[in-house]
Design an enzyme around this catalytic site. Structure first.
Site, mmCIF file in Angstrom:
data_model
loop_
_atom_site.group_PDB
_atom_site.id
_atom_site.type_symbol
_atom_site.label_atom_id
_atom_site.label_comp_id
_atom_site.label_asym_id
_atom_site.label_seq_id
_atom_site.Cartn_x
_atom_site.Cartn_y
_atom_site.Cartn_z
ATOM 1 N N ARG A 42 0.830 -1.197 0.000
ATOM 2 C CA ARG A 42 0.000 0.000 0.000
ATOM 3 C C ARG A 42 0.867 1.250 0.000
ATOM 4 O O ARG A 42 2.045 1.220 0.367
ATOM 5 C CB ARG A 42 -0.943 0.024 1.196
ATOM 6 C CG ARG A 42 -0.262 0.042 2.559
ATOM 7 C CD ARG A 42 -0.076 1.414 3.151
ATOM 8 N NE ARG A 42 0.804 1.382 4.321
ATOM 9 C CZ ARG A 42 2.081 1.644 4.270
ATOM 10 N NH1 ARG A 42 2.680 1.927 3.128
ATOM 11 N NH2 ARG A 42 2.822 1.606 5.363
ATOM 12 N N HIS A 49 1.833 7.554 11.031
ATOM 13 C CA HIS A 49 2.104 7.268 12.456
ATOM 14 C C HIS A 49 0.934 7.662 13.354
ATOM 15 O O HIS A 49 1.144 8.074 14.495
ATOM 16 C CB HIS A 49 3.369 8.001 12.925
ATOM 17 C CG HIS A 49 4.644 7.363 12.455
ATOM 18 N ND1 HIS A 49 5.184 6.248 13.043
ATOM 19 C CD2 HIS A 49 5.477 7.682 11.432
ATOM 20 C CE1 HIS A 49 6.305 5.913 12.406
ATOM 21 N NE2 HIS A 49 6.488 6.758 11.417
ATOM 22 N N ASP A 51 -2.242 5.667 13.109
ATOM 23 C CA ASP A 51 -3.168 4.530 13.268
ATOM 24 C C ASP A 51 -3.011 3.894 14.651
ATOM 25 O O ASP A 51 -4.005 3.540 15.293
ATOM 26 C CB ASP A 51 -2.994 3.502 12.146
ATOM 27 C CG ASP A 51 -1.589 2.931 12.018
ATOM 28 O OD1 ASP A 51 -0.629 3.553 12.531
ATOM 29 O OD2 ASP A 51 -1.430 1.864 11.386
ATOM 30 N N GLY A 143 8.769 1.171 2.894
ATOM 31 C CA GLY A 143 7.630 1.958 3.344
ATOM 32 C C GLY A 143 6.365 1.673 2.560
ATOM 33 O O GLY A 143 5.390 2.413 2.666
ATOM 34 N N SER A 145 4.917 -1.386 2.755
ATOM 35 C CA SER A 145 4.242 -2.431 3.517
ATOM 36 C C SER A 145 4.459 -3.845 2.992
ATOM 37 O O SER A 145 3.561 -4.671 3.004
ATOM 38 C CB SER A 145 2.738 -2.120 3.558
ATOM 39 O OG SER A 145 2.118 -2.834 4.564
ATOM 40 N N SER A 146 5.689 -4.122 2.570
ATOM 41 C CA SER A 146 6.006 -5.480 2.109
ATOM 42 C C SER A 146 5.842 -6.495 3.243
ATOM 43 O O SER A 146 5.341 -7.598 3.033
ATOM 44 C CB SER A 146 7.429 -5.543 1.550
ATOM 45 O OG SER A 146 8.366 -5.117 2.526
ATOM 46 N N ASP A 190 -1.889 -1.048 7.628
ATOM 47 C CA ASP A 190 -1.325 -1.824 6.522
ATOM 48 C C ASP A 190 -2.139 -3.084 6.258
ATOM 49 O O ASP A 190 -2.452 -3.421 5.107
ATOM 50 C CB ASP A 190 0.132 -2.207 6.833
ATOM 51 C CG ASP A 190 0.998 -0.987 7.111
ATOM 52 O OD1 ASP A 190 0.537 0.131 6.832
ATOM 53 O OD2 ASP A 190 2.119 -1.159 7.610
ATOM 54 N N ASN A 233 14.048 -1.435 8.204
ATOM 55 C CA ASN A 233 13.254 -2.568 8.671
ATOM 56 C C ASN A 233 12.737 -2.249 10.074
ATOM 57 O O ASN A 233 13.510 -2.152 11.018
ATOM 58 C CB ASN A 233 14.117 -3.840 8.690
ATOM 59 C CG ASN A 233 13.336 -5.064 9.120
ATOM 60 O OD1 ASN A 233 12.467 -4.981 9.977
ATOM 61 N ND2 ASN A 233 13.634 -6.193 8.510
ATOM 62 N N LYS A 234 11.413 -2.062 10.191
ATOM 63 C CA LYS A 234 10.811 -1.664 11.473
ATOM 64 C C LYS A 234 11.133 -2.630 12.604
ATOM 65 O O LYS A 234 11.364 -2.225 13.737
ATOM 66 C CB LYS A 234 9.285 -1.578 11.334
ATOM 67 C CG LYS A 234 8.802 -0.354 10.596
ATOM 68 C CD LYS A 234 7.289 -0.223 10.646
ATOM 69 C CE LYS A 234 6.578 -1.308 9.891
ATOM 70 N NZ LYS A 234 5.159 -0.986 9.614
#
Length: 457
Positions: A42, A49, A51, A143, A145-146, A190, A233-234
């Protein structure tokens, strides 16, 4: 909108990617797939930041997605393979509780998050054995949303393989919760857009209860995605969760200042709801109650009346235990301001004024400035890229996704698209050999795509 993910009959000959995936699957496992599942990435147009603070966001699905070929067996194991040779095979028992190693965020653990979510929904019952080959076209750590698309695809795979039927909303909520097994405390945007998206329209995603409303984008512009080629990578870093924690602490400080029971409030939206205040009033409250200087642990503990042990166990996450100072004023100011910009963006799209492209562009620009200055989730390369996009003719441009790297999304008047793509290519990509090599998958026009689906031959 249909309540359940679609199950579509497809002609393999007309879909080269599906045919290639089928061939890879047959070569690897010596049998044909029983079904295929896909979940899209998406792009968030506005609402960054917020949601996980309970506020609405405005994303659209993109054409790039995660696609899995699957067969079902009674091996009591899940065998996972990826068409990308960089991503190693993995096999795990599914007759017992699936363990996720959050210290080691490998691709297959994201997949197993989705499977584990379904396993828990089924009461921990043993799952059917599966063989899967996964193919992704979403650039990783960009960014877009993989990682969440991988979790959502896996949730859909596990549902179908175990012959269950779950609604899109239920799947989105399961996958939001289960992605936290990898350590990312996201808010659900996401996963929600991955399941609830519909071709041709962006969506306003609202939470509690989860629902999606069509947002008609203006005819006079398109959205162009550009990757700054810095990966983030979050789950492998603490930036993201630090922001979640800062918002949680700000929630409690604001609640306390207004005499609310702060012990049961965790999200900034809850303070607004309890006070029955407008977003403008919340922004004024932030200025009145929270000082711009960073707060120390000691100051927070003193104001909230908690011990340092309670602070660590109740407010911090496992990967934010090292943080000593917290920017509460800046983070809360961004969240309430960004929530207000989402409302304004939807309102412009609904009312379709003659200058809608300019108005929406201005909201996107203000969003980026807030992400950069108040939330500090940009990076020099992203800021440079956004500046180049604006100079190249975008009406608005902003980082999208968590930030600290990844992509910008730009709103570009239809008549300027070709010159815009050329100018951004020359100014940002071509002079740098690494970026030039990545340009083909890093700079593209995006139209609102459809949501997650099952395919059968």
């Amino acid at each position: 909108m249909a309540s359940f993910p679609p199950k579509l009959k497809t002609e393999m000959t007309s879909n080269e990617r599906l045919q290639n995936l089928k061939n890879t699957f047959e070569t690897k496992y010596g049998e044909s797939p029983l079904f295929y599942a896909c979940a899209p990435g998406r792009v968030n147009l506005i609402g960054e930041h917020i949601d996980y603070c309970g506020y609405s966001v405005l994303p659209m699905a993109i054409e790039q997605n995660i696609l899995a070929a699957v067969s079902v067996n009674n091996s009591e194991t899940i065998a996972l393979a990826n068409t990308n040779p960089l991503y190693k095979d993995f096999t795990v028992s599914c007759s017992e509780d699936i363990a996720i190693d959050r210290e080691n965020p490998k691709w297959y653990y994201y997949f197993l998050c989705g499977v584990k979510g379904i396993q828990e929904k089924l009461g921990g019952a043993p799952l059917s054995g599966m063989s899967c080959v996964v193919d992704g076209t979403i650039p990783p750590s960009s960014g877009l949303s993989s990682s969440s698309a991988l979790v959502c695809c896996a949730g859909l795979v596990a549902m179908e393989a175990n012959q269950k039927s779950l609604s899109k909303v239920a799947l989105a909520e399961i996958c939001t919760k289960s992605e936290r097994y990898i350590g990312t405390e996201g808010g659900g945007m996401d996963q929600s857009i991955s399941f609830l998206a519909e071709r041709g329209t962006a969506k306003l995603i609202e939470f509690q209860p989860l629902r999606a409303t069509d947002v008609k984008l203006p005819d006079g512009a398109v959205f162009v995605i550009s990757n700054c080629c810095v990966e983030m990578n979050k789950a492998a870093s603490s930036h993201f969760n630090i922001r979640v924690v800062e918002c949680r602490i700000a929630t409690k400080m604001l609640a306390q200042a207004r005499g609310l029971d702060s012990s049961r409030l965790l999200k900034l939206v809850q303070v607004q709801t309890e006070l029955e205040a407008s977003l403008e009033e919340m922004l004024a409250l932030v200025d009145e109650v929270l000082h711009p200087e960073p707060y120390s642990r000691e100051e927070i503990c003193k104001q909230l009346g908690v011990t340092t042990e309670q602070f660590s166990s109740e407010l911090l996450s496992s990967n934010t235990q090292h943080v000593t100072h917290f920017k509460l004023h800046q983070r809360a100011k961004h969240v309430y301001g960004e929530a207000s910009r989402v409302q304004a963006f939807k309102s412009v799209c609904d009312s379709e004024p003659a200058d809608s492209v300019r108005l929406l562009g201005d909201l996107m620009n203000r969003s980026h400035a807030s992400c950069r200055d108040l939330y500090e989730c940009s990076c020099p390369e992203l800021d440079t890229l956004v500046d180049i996009c604006l100079k190249s003719g975008a009406a608005g441009s902003r980082l999208t996704g968590a930030g600290w790297g990844g992509c910008a999304v730009s709103m570009v008047p239809v008549e300027m698209v070709e010159s815009f793509l050329r100018a951004v290519s020359e100014a940002f990509y071509l002079h740098d050999p690494r970026r030039a090599a990545m340009e083909k998958q890093s700079l593209f026009v995006s139209k609102p795509g459809g949501g997650a689906a099952i395919f059968v031959e």
